[in-house]
Write a protein that holds these residues in place. Structure first.
Motif, mmCIF file in Angstrom:
data_model
loop_
_atom_site.group_PDB
_atom_site.id
_atom_site.type_symbol
_atom_site.label_atom_id
_atom_site.label_comp_id
_atom_site.label_asym_id
_atom_site.label_seq_id
_atom_site.Cartn_x
_atom_site.Cartn_y
_atom_site.Cartn_z
ATOM 1 N N ALA A 148 -7.694 -14.595 -11.569
ATOM 2 C CA ALA A 148 -8.608 -15.524 -10.895
ATOM 3 C C ALA A 148 -8.635 -16.890 -11.576
ATOM 4 C CB ALA A 148 -10.016 -14.935 -10.846
ATOM 5 N N GLY A 149 -8.285 -16.944 -12.860
ATOM 6 C CA GLY A 149 -8.242 -18.209 -13.589
ATOM 7 C C GLY A 149 -6.935 -18.964 -13.425
ATOM 8 N N GLY A 150 -5.996 -18.419 -12.646
ATOM 9 C CA GLY A 150 -4.736 -19.106 -12.396
ATOM 10 C C GLY A 150 -3.692 -18.922 -13.483
ATOM 11 N N ARG A 151 -3.813 -17.860 -14.286
ATOM 12 C CA ARG A 151 -2.843 -17.571 -15.348
ATOM 13 C C ARG A 151 -1.948 -16.401 -14.918
ATOM 14 N NH1 ARG A 151 -1.987 -21.645 -18.730
ATOM 15 N NH2 ARG A 151 -3.957 -22.695 -19.073
ATOM 16 N N LEU A 152 -0.664 -16.518 -15.223
ATOM 17 C CA LEU A 152 0.293 -15.478 -14.877
ATOM 18 C C LEU A 152 0.005 -14.213 -15.672
ATOM 19 C CD1 LEU A 152 2.874 -14.724 -13.291
ATOM 20 C CD2 LEU A 152 4.179 -15.546 -15.269
ATOM 21 N N VAL A 153 -0.151 -13.113 -14.955
ATOM 22 C CA VAL A 153 -0.420 -11.821 -15.574
ATOM 23 C C VAL A 153 0.880 -11.014 -15.696
ATOM 24 C CG1 VAL A 153 -1.687 -9.643 -15.348
ATOM 25 C CG2 VAL A 153 -2.751 -11.801 -14.647
ATOM 26 N N ARG A 154 1.702 -11.041 -14.631
ATOM 27 C CA ARG A 154 2.944 -10.263 -14.651
ATOM 28 C C ARG A 154 3.919 -10.805 -13.612
ATOM 29 N NH1 ARG A 154 -0.188 -6.552 -13.704
ATOM 30 N NH2 ARG A 154 -0.787 -6.349 -11.571
ATOM 31 N N THR A 155 5.203 -10.545 -13.887
ATOM 32 C CA THR A 155 6.286 -10.856 -12.961
ATOM 33 C C THR A 155 7.091 -9.585 -12.745
ATOM 34 O OG1 THR A 155 6.436 -13.138 -13.755
ATOM 35 C CG2 THR A 155 8.341 -12.271 -12.576
ATOM 36 N N ASP A 156 7.290 -9.212 -11.496
ATOM 37 C CA ASP A 156 8.065 -8.012 -11.164
ATOM 38 C C ASP A 156 9.168 -8.370 -10.180
ATOM 39 O OD1 ASP A 156 6.504 -6.101 -12.622
ATOM 40 O OD2 ASP A 156 4.997 -6.193 -11.023
ATOM 41 N N GLN A 157 10.390 -7.884 -10.461
ATOM 42 C CA GLN A 157 11.489 -7.978 -9.501
ATOM 43 C C GLN A 157 11.376 -6.725 -8.646
ATOM 44 O OE1 GLN A 157 14.204 -7.907 -7.131
ATOM 45 N NE2 GLN A 157 15.079 -6.500 -8.604
ATOM 46 N N VAL A 158 11.035 -6.903 -7.355
ATOM 47 C CA VAL A 158 10.669 -5.765 -6.509
ATOM 48 C C VAL A 158 11.752 -5.318 -5.544
ATOM 49 C CG1 VAL A 158 8.203 -6.285 -6.680
ATOM 50 C CG2 VAL A 158 9.545 -7.261 -4.794
ATOM 51 N N LEU A 159 12.860 -6.038 -5.479
ATOM 52 C CA LEU A 159 13.912 -5.667 -4.531
ATOM 53 C C LEU A 159 14.807 -4.606 -5.185
ATOM 54 C CD1 LEU A 159 14.812 -6.208 -1.684
ATOM 55 C CD2 LEU A 159 16.226 -8.070 -2.518
ATOM 56 N N THR A 160 14.302 -3.361 -5.158
ATOM 57 C CA THR A 160 14.984 -2.230 -5.783
ATOM 58 C C THR A 160 15.165 -1.114 -4.759
ATOM 59 O OG1 THR A 160 12.944 -1.112 -6.452
ATOM 60 C CG2 THR A 160 13.854 -2.750 -8.003
ATOM 61 N N PHE A 161 16.067 -0.202 -5.084
ATOM 62 C CA PHE A 161 16.275 0.954 -4.211
ATOM 63 C C PHE A 161 14.980 1.725 -4.017
ATOM 64 C CE2 PHE A 161 17.096 5.416 -3.458
ATOM 65 C CZ PHE A 161 17.922 5.361 -2.343
ATOM 66 N N ASN A 162 14.278 2.024 -5.116
ATOM 67 C CA ASN A 162 13.048 2.817 -5.017
ATOM 68 C C ASN A 162 11.992 2.141 -4.158
ATOM 69 O OD1 ASN A 162 14.020 4.934 -6.534
ATOM 70 N ND2 ASN A 162 13.201 4.143 -8.453
ATOM 71 N N ASN A 163 11.834 0.830 -4.300
ATOM 72 C CA ASN A 163 10.834 0.133 -3.488
ATOM 73 C C ASN A 163 11.228 0.088 -2.021
ATOM 74 O OD1 ASN A 163 9.188 -0.321 -5.702
ATOM 75 N ND2 ASN A 163 9.894 -2.408 -6.024
ATOM 76 N N LEU A 164 12.504 -0.157 -1.737
ATOM 77 C CA LEU A 164 12.937 -0.164 -0.336
ATOM 78 C C LEU A 164 12.852 1.244 0.262
ATOM 79 C CD1 LEU A 164 15.969 -2.587 -0.638
ATOM 80 C CD2 LEU A 164 13.926 -2.987 0.751
ATOM 81 N N ALA A 165 13.292 2.245 -0.496
ATOM 82 C CA ALA A 165 13.238 3.630 -0.004
ATOM 83 C C ALA A 165 11.796 4.094 0.175
ATOM 84 C CB ALA A 165 13.975 4.558 -0.965
ATOM 85 N N GLY A 166 10.870 3.477 -0.541
ATOM 86 C CA GLY A 166 9.462 3.852 -0.454
ATOM 87 C C GLY A 166 8.696 3.203 0.684
ATOM 88 N N ILE A 167 9.370 2.373 1.486
ATOM 89 C CA ILE A 167 8.690 1.779 2.646
ATOM 90 C C ILE A 167 8.341 2.903 3.617
ATOM 91 C CG2 ILE A 167 8.923 0.283 4.666
ATOM 92 C CD1 ILE A 167 10.851 -1.463 3.028
ATOM 93 N N PRO A 168 7.070 3.096 3.891
ATOM 94 C CA PRO A 168 6.710 4.202 4.790
ATOM 95 C C PRO A 168 6.888 3.829 6.253
ATOM 96 C CG PRO A 168 4.728 3.099 4.013
ATOM 97 C CD PRO A 168 5.895 2.428 3.321
ATOM 98 N N ALA A 169 7.246 4.819 7.063
ATOM 99 C CA ALA A 169 7.229 4.622 8.513
ATOM 100 C C ALA A 169 5.799 4.246 8.879
ATOM 101 C CB ALA A 169 7.668 5.890 9.224
ATOM 102 N N GLY A 170 5.667 3.254 9.725
ATOM 103 C CA GLY A 170 4.335 2.801 10.120
ATOM 104 C C GLY A 170 3.936 1.474 9.491
ATOM 105 N N TRP A 171 4.654 1.063 8.439
ATOM 106 C CA TRP A 171 4.391 -0.279 7.902
ATOM 107 C C TRP A 171 4.665 -1.292 8.996
ATOM 108 C CZ3 TRP A 171 6.492 -2.501 2.702
ATOM 109 C CH2 TRP A 171 5.582 -2.227 1.682
ATOM 110 N N THR A 172 3.978 -2.418 8.941
ATOM 111 C CA THR A 172 4.210 -3.475 9.921
ATOM 112 C C THR A 172 5.210 -4.487 9.381
ATOM 113 O OG1 THR A 172 2.480 -4.944 9.117
ATOM 114 C CG2 THR A 172 1.832 -3.251 10.736
ATOM 115 N N VAL A 173 5.698 -5.314 10.274
ATOM 116 C CA VAL A 173 6.604 -6.388 9.875
ATOM 117 C C VAL A 173 5.916 -7.299 8.855
ATOM 118 C CG1 VAL A 173 6.030 -7.959 11.777
ATOM 119 C CG2 VAL A 173 8.293 -8.021 10.780
ATOM 120 N N ASP A 174 4.598 -7.468 8.976
ATOM 121 C CA ASP A 174 3.858 -8.283 7.998
ATOM 122 C C ASP A 174 3.846 -7.628 6.617
ATOM 123 O OD1 ASP A 174 3.300 -10.299 9.835
ATOM 124 O OD2 ASP A 174 1.397 -9.378 10.446
#
Length: 171
Positions: free
Chosen positions: A81-107
């Motif tokens: 909330a104070g505008g300071r970086l807490v963490r950076t994650d590279q999220v384009l991974t096999f596990n994250n893509l494979a974990g997209i559940p049916a029913g998620w929206t385009v948003d």
């Protein structure tokens, strides 16, 4: 058109050096190199505007940076909330893509992974296929294909290997 004969070795060397310097400077302006505690203003100054901004619980926010369509990374940069970086994650991974559940929206997909490398349609699926390029845990170049029906809902995610460019060139 460039007249190659009119280029001197020194001007060619300067051009190559300039391209190399630009590549090095661009590599330094990556979310990977921003340390926790950096201010939001510093991040924006160094990386430019993000693809998207998402509010987080507790008054923080997430900035999304992507290297798509040519690259293979999508970064979430979470600020408190104070505008300071807490963490950076590279999220384009096999596990994250494979974990997209049916029913998620385009948003949901856009908020998590940003814009895809390409959007295409095929005869055997009524909807759009959003394709993301990434490297899996073994370093293999892969494509993640997110199938989104006409209502804007994810139906499934499939994976294929990205062709080796050397194969396309006959090496």
């Amino acid at each position: 058109m460039i007249a190659w004969r009119s280029l001197s070795f020194s001007s060619l060397a300067r051009g190559v050096a300039a391209i190399g310097l630009a590549a090095v400077l661009t590599a330094c302006a990556s979310p990977d190199f921003v340390k926790p505690g950096a201010s939001r203003a510093e991040v924006l100054q160094n990386l430019g505007p993000p693809v998207s901004v998402t509010p987080l619980p507790g008054g923080g926010e997430r900035l999304l940076y992507t290297t798509q369509p040519a690259g293979r990374q999508v970064y979430h940069m979470d600020f408190d909330a104070g505008g300071r970086l807490v963490r950076t994650d590279q999220v384009l991974t096999f596990n994250n893509l494979a974990g997209i559940p049916a029913g998620w929206t385009v948003d949901d997909v856009r908020r998590t992974f940003g814009p895809p490398m390409r959007v295409e349609q095929v005869a055997r699926f009524d909807g759009d296929i959003w394709t993301y390029r990434f490297r899996d845990d073994l370093g293999t170049r892969r494509f993640g294909h997110v199938h989104i029906d006409p209502r804007g809902v994810v139906v499934k995610v499939m994976f294929t290997d990205e062709p080796d460019p050397r194969d396309l060139l006959g090496f």
